[in-house]
Design an enzyme around this catalytic site. Structure first.
Site, short mmCIF file in Angstrom:
data_model
loop_
_atom_site.label_atom_id
_atom_site.label_comp_id
_atom_site.label_asym_id
_atom_site.label_seq_id
_atom_site.Cartn_x
_atom_site.Cartn_y
_atom_site.Cartn_z
N LYS A 184 22.76 -17.98 22.29
CA LYS A 184 21.33 -17.41 22.54
C LYS A 184 21.37 -15.86 22.80
O LYS A 184 20.54 -15.20 22.37
CB LYS A 184 20.64 -18.05 23.83
CG LYS A 184 19.15 -17.64 23.85
CD LYS A 184 18.32 -18.82 24.57
CE LYS A 184 18.71 -19.03 26.01
NZ LYS A 184 18.09 -17.95 27.00
N SER A 185 22.14 -15.56 23.68
CA SER A 185 22.18 -13.92 23.95
C SER A 185 22.46 -13.13 22.85
O SER A 185 21.87 -12.10 22.49
CB SER A 185 23.14 -13.62 25.06
OG SER A 185 22.86 -14.26 26.23
N GLY B 290 12.54 -15.20 28.87
CA GLY B 290 12.85 -14.03 29.63
C GLY B 290 13.76 -12.91 28.98
O GLY B 290 13.34 -11.76 29.17
N ARG C 256 7.89 -15.04 36.43
CA ARG C 256 9.17 -14.37 36.46
C ARG C 256 9.01 -13.03 36.97
O ARG C 256 8.18 -12.22 36.40
CB ARG C 256 9.90 -14.87 35.39
CG ARG C 256 10.41 -16.17 35.29
CD ARG C 256 11.12 -16.36 34.22
NE ARG C 256 12.64 -16.05 34.53
CZ ARG C 256 13.45 -16.17 33.55
NH1 ARG C 256 13.44 -16.55 32.23
NH2 ARG C 256 14.67 -15.59 33.91
N GLN D 75 20.13 -8.52 31.42
CA GLN D 75 18.98 -8.41 30.95
C GLN D 75 18.25 -6.97 31.11
O GLN D 75 18.05 -6.25 30.44
CB GLN D 75 17.92 -9.62 31.18
CG GLN D 75 18.25 -10.71 30.62
CD GLN D 75 17.33 -11.97 30.99
OE1 GLN D 75 16.40 -11.65 31.92
NE2 GLN D 75 17.38 -13.27 30.22
N ASP E 30 23.89 -19.37 34.15
CA ASP E 30 23.14 -20.38 33.49
C ASP E 30 23.50 -21.67 33.62
O ASP E 30 23.08 -22.75 33.28
CB ASP E 30 22.92 -20.12 32.22
CG ASP E 30 21.77 -18.91 31.84
OD1 ASP E 30 21.07 -18.28 32.86
OD2 ASP E 30 22.11 -18.20 30.88
N LYS F 167 14.97 -17.87 37.75
CA LYS F 167 15.18 -18.29 36.35
C LYS F 167 13.96 -19.09 35.54
O LYS F 167 12.69 -18.82 36.35
CB LYS F 167 16.43 -19.22 36.26
CG LYS F 167 17.56 -18.46 36.75
CD LYS F 167 17.92 -17.08 35.56
CE LYS F 167 19.21 -16.53 35.97
NZ LYS F 167 19.27 -15.33 35.39
N ARG G 79 17.13 -26.16 31.16
CA ARG G 79 18.65 -26.61 31.44
C ARG G 79 18.46 -27.40 32.49
O ARG G 79 19.20 -28.10 32.89
CB ARG G 79 19.21 -25.04 32.05
CG ARG G 79 19.25 -24.15 30.97
CD ARG G 79 20.64 -23.09 31.19
NE ARG G 79 20.52 -22.02 30.34
CZ ARG G 79 20.86 -22.08 29.07
NH1 ARG G 79 21.46 -22.89 28.34
NH2 ARG G 79 20.72 -21.05 28.25
C1 S3P Z 1 20.88 -13.19 29.47
C2 S3P Z 1 21.30 -13.05 30.90
C3 S3P Z 1 21.14 -13.67 32.07
C4 S3P Z 1 20.79 -15.32 31.60
C5 S3P Z 1 19.83 -15.40 30.44
C6 S3P Z 1 20.46 -14.60 29.40
C7 S3P Z 1 21.09 -12.39 28.63
O1 S3P Z 1 19.96 -13.37 32.85
O2 S3P Z 1 20.28 -16.01 32.80
O3 S3P Z 1 19.84 -16.72 30.21
O4 S3P Z 1 21.02 -12.49 27.48
O5 S3P Z 1 21.23 -11.00 28.76
P1 S3P Z 1 20.01 -12.01 33.96
O6 S3P Z 1 20.16 -10.88 33.35
O7 S3P Z 1 18.47 -12.05 34.59
O8 S3P Z 1 20.88 -12.73 34.71
#
Ligand code: S3P
Length: 456
Positions: free
Chosen positions: A31-32, A104, A132, A179, A330, A357, A408
């Protein structure tokens, strides 16, 4: 792309204990990396081709936003997309609010990306996303000269307006967040000079790896006491690239733990990203005595990849170090299920971030586990879980779980139901489509009994 919208009614599901799980599967793309591949494609002039893109709702929301900001996105085949970008500085103002659903990552990264342009962009989403905290992104962006306004407590809807000239900043992240780091770096692409981020603990580095691959001048330097300094030279030009997205370790986590906690199972998940900054769960499970093997290790697109095989195992409790959290942020909901099936008491600490989250995951896991008959104590920043002792005494189950708009939490309790004494029902499975649209069919293919449940 067909607009993906939820069924309007909750879709409860029931998971029943039905013996071992066996087979080989491939889970959807990370996903990231998928979000980033699509977004970074917008910042290059020309065609970025992506293979293995996760076609989950979250990423499709990012793609819709990219189109609204002037990019072209075309689906060539399943998981294969072509993005035609406009280049840094080339975004156009969206005509409407960007609807980001549950995502998010979409909001936070796009706040930085759009904020680096002299346009006004408004973000909205679902009830979970509107709860959030966004101040963590708004604060450094404001230091760069971006105007950010939101509801009280800096909640969505949020409007971001970029200045004509962006200031580079040096910013020490108060929380370890990939993020926030990525939002600042994306804005920094438009700033005149070097943007610097100091991370207290290293977080996933896909943004850095992928921007470097597109020709950005970006460096990372590990700090003696832990953490990392990242430096990016702004007013760069990015080259369009080809990205192949590996399988998502955060999705693979569910079938891996499912195999471990159902006796006699053997499940292989191919082509998984095993970047050390994402692999904390594998470390924990190995420490718990899990029978997990990694084969066919290779590198692709700057990421380490392997096929992972997990077999039914007698797990022991652990107390993972809090500084491992960033590499498995996660994965705590599914780790908590593994801990509930292990022998001994597992203490998880340093997890205050889990409260912000998609849901308050500490509360959701504590409530769900105790509804399933597991003794659990909820701490301010963690959980203490009394393991039931595996095969000898499985989790009682027999509960209906409130998933609280959290994919999740939904998947974790469906997995728990496969290893419980009696079935576990979740109140709504719709959110699973945000990150792992074929989760239920893949699990069914391994032999899991997961079916739609009656609405009660
Ligand atoms: C992510 C970073 C994480 C993670 C999210 C995806 C990303 O969040 O929990 O599902 O793709 O950079 P945080 O940066 O808030 O820890």
């Amino acid at each position: 792309m067909s607009e993906h919208r939820h069924e309007s009614q909750p879709q409860p599901m029931i998971a029943r204990p039905a013996g071992s799980l066996n087979g080989t599967i491939t889970v959807p793309g990370d996903k990231s990396i998928s979000h980033r591949a699509a977004m970074f494609g917008l910042l290059a002039v020309g065609e970025t081709r992506i293979e293995g893109l996760l076609e989950g709702e979250d990423v499709l929301n990012s793609i819709a936003a990219i189109r609204q900001l002037g990019g072209h996105a075309e689906r060539e085949a399943a998981g294969v997309w072509r993005i035609n970008g406009v280049g840094i500085g080339g975004l156009r103002e969206a005509d409407t609010v960007l609807e980001m659903g549950n995502s998010g990552t979409s909001v936070r990264l796009l706040m930085g990306l759009a904020g680096g342009h002299p346009i006004r962009t408004t973000f909205a989403g679902d009830a979970s996303l509107h709860r959030r905290p966004m101040a963590r992104v708004a604060t450094p962006l404001a230091m760069m000269g971006i105007e950010v306004s939101g509801r009280q407590g800096m909640r969505l809807p949020i409007t971001v307006t970029g200045p004509a000239h962006l200031l580079p900043i040096s910013y020490a992240l108060p929380v370890a967040s990939a993020q926030v780091k990525s939002a600042v770096l994306l804005a920094g692409l438009s700033a005149a000079g070097i943007t610097e981020i100091i991370e207290p603990e290293a977080t996933r580095d896909h943004t850095e790896t992928m921007l470097r691959h597109m020709g950005a001048d970006i460096s990372s330097e590990a700090q003696p006491g832990g953490g990392t300094i990242i430096r990016l030279t702004g007013q760069a030009e990015l080259r369009p690239a080809a990205f192949t997205v590996p399988g998502d370790p955060s999705s693979a986590a569910f079938p891996i733990v499912a195999a471990l906690i159902t006796p006699g199972s053997e499940v292989t998940i191919t082509n998984i990203c095993i970047n050390p900054l994402r692999a904390g769960l594998l470390t924990c499970l190995t420490e718990m005595g899990a029978d997990i093997s990694l084969e066919n290790r290779r590198q692709a697109g700057g990421e380490a990849i392997a096929d992972i095989t997990a077999r039914g195992s007698a797990l022991q409790a652990i107390t993972p170090p809090p500084d491992r959290a960033a590499s498995m942020i996660d994965e705590y909901p599914i780790l908590a299920i593994a801990a509930a099936c292990a022998t001994g008491t597992t203490t998880l600490r340093g997890l205050a971030e889990l409260r912000v989250k998609e849901s308050d995951r500490l509360a959701a896991m504590a409530q769900g586990l105790s509804a399933c008959g597991v003794k659990v104590e909820e701490l301010e920043d963690g959980l203490v879980i009394e393991g039931r002792g595996g095969d000898a005494q499985p989790i009682p189950g027999g509960a209906k779980i409130a998933t609280q708009m959290d994919h999740r939490i939904a998947m974790s309790f469906l997995i728990a139901g496969l290893a419980a004494q009696s079935s576990v029902t979740i109140d709504d499975s719709r959110m699973i489509a945000t990150s792992f649209p074929n989760f239920i069919s893949l699990m069914q293919g391994l032999g899991a009994s997961i079916q739609p449940a009656e609405v009660s």
